[in-house]
Design an enzyme around this catalytic site. Structure first.
Site, PDB file in Angstrom:
ATOM      1  N   LYS A  35      61.650 -38.838 -87.420  1.00 31.58           N
ATOM      2  CA  LYS A  35      61.509 -40.189 -87.960  1.00 31.58           C
ATOM      3  C   LYS A  35      61.602 -41.242 -86.858  1.00 31.58           C
ATOM      4  CE  LYS A  35      63.564 -38.765 -92.350  1.00 31.58           C
ATOM      5  NZ  LYS A  35      62.339 -38.708 -93.102  1.00 31.58           N
ATOM      6  N   CYS A  36      60.969 -40.980 -85.742  1.00 38.34           N
ATOM      7  CA  CYS A  36      61.051 -41.831 -84.558  1.00 38.34           C
ATOM      8  C   CYS A  36      59.679 -42.430 -84.268  1.00 38.34           C
ATOM      9  CB  CYS A  36      61.519 -40.968 -83.380  1.00 38.34           C
ATOM     10  SG  CYS A  36      61.580 -41.795 -81.786  1.00 38.34           S
ATOM     11  N   GLY A  37      59.665 -43.578 -83.616  1.00 37.28           N
ATOM     12  CA  GLY A  37      58.397 -44.174 -83.206  1.00 37.28           C
ATOM     13  C   GLY A  37      57.619 -43.286 -82.253  1.00 37.28           C
ATOM     14  N   THR A  39      57.570 -39.956 -82.557  1.00 39.75           N
ATOM     15  CA  THR A  39      57.250 -38.707 -83.251  1.00 39.75           C
ATOM     16  C   THR A  39      55.781 -38.295 -83.120  1.00 39.75           C
ATOM     17  OG1 THR A  39      59.105 -39.028 -84.770  1.00 39.75           O
ATOM     18  CG2 THR A  39      57.402 -37.491 -85.472  1.00 39.75           C
TER      19      THR A  39
END
Length: 163
Positions: A35-37, A39
């Site tokens: 759930k990371c930018g 990803t």
């Protein structure tokens, strides 16, 4: 023998993954999150893996929930996410800590070999990368901002090296 090959993390199914099986391979180790930018880097990582895996290259992903709680799922959920959303086929390990008192021995070793920006050892965010050569030496450390596709030339150089 490099200390790298004495490491044996645990894979997503709870089985040992001894690094001595990586002797003679170029290895990219990445702390990952769903759930990371950053990803979407999974897509480029998988492309690198597919391009070079038959030449002696592999990628190992280590899920970590230490940065913004961006990897909250179970090991099984993480593996499913990677497969369904990005078609990931490279090995994904059990979720670990990369910093602090419970840091995984793999990251303790990697950070001891290559410090990050400004000489700091700690992992700053998800998708930081360590490139390890065929002899188990940490060749380089890359920030989260480094696109996996930009590593192709360096990977090719390391693959050409004679053991």
């Amino acid at each position: 023998m490099s200390e790298f090959y004495k490491l044996a993390p645990v894979d997503k199914k709870g089985q040992p993954f001894p690094f001595d099986q990586l002797k003679g391979k170029v290895v990219l180790i990445v702390n990952v999150a769903s759930k990371c930018g950053f990803t979407p880097q999974y897509k480029e990582l998988e492309a690198l893996y597919k391009r070079y895996k038959d030449e002696g290259f592999t990628i190992i992903g280590f899920p970590c929930n230490q940065f913004g709680h961006q990897e909250p799922g179970s090991d099984e959920e993480i593996a499913q996410f990677c497969q369904l959303n990005y078609g990931v086929t490279f090995p994904i390990m059990k979720k670990i800590d990369v910093n602090g008192g419970n840091e995984d021995p793999v990251y303790k070793f990697l950070k001891s070999q290559k410090s990050g920006m400004l000489g700091l050892r700690g992992i700053k965010w998800n998708f930081e990368k360590f490139l390890v050569d065929k002899k188990g030496k940490v060749y380089e450390r890359y920030s989260s901002l480094t696109k996996p596709s930009s590593l192709s030339e360096t990977i090719e150089e390391l693959l050409k090296e004679v053991e």
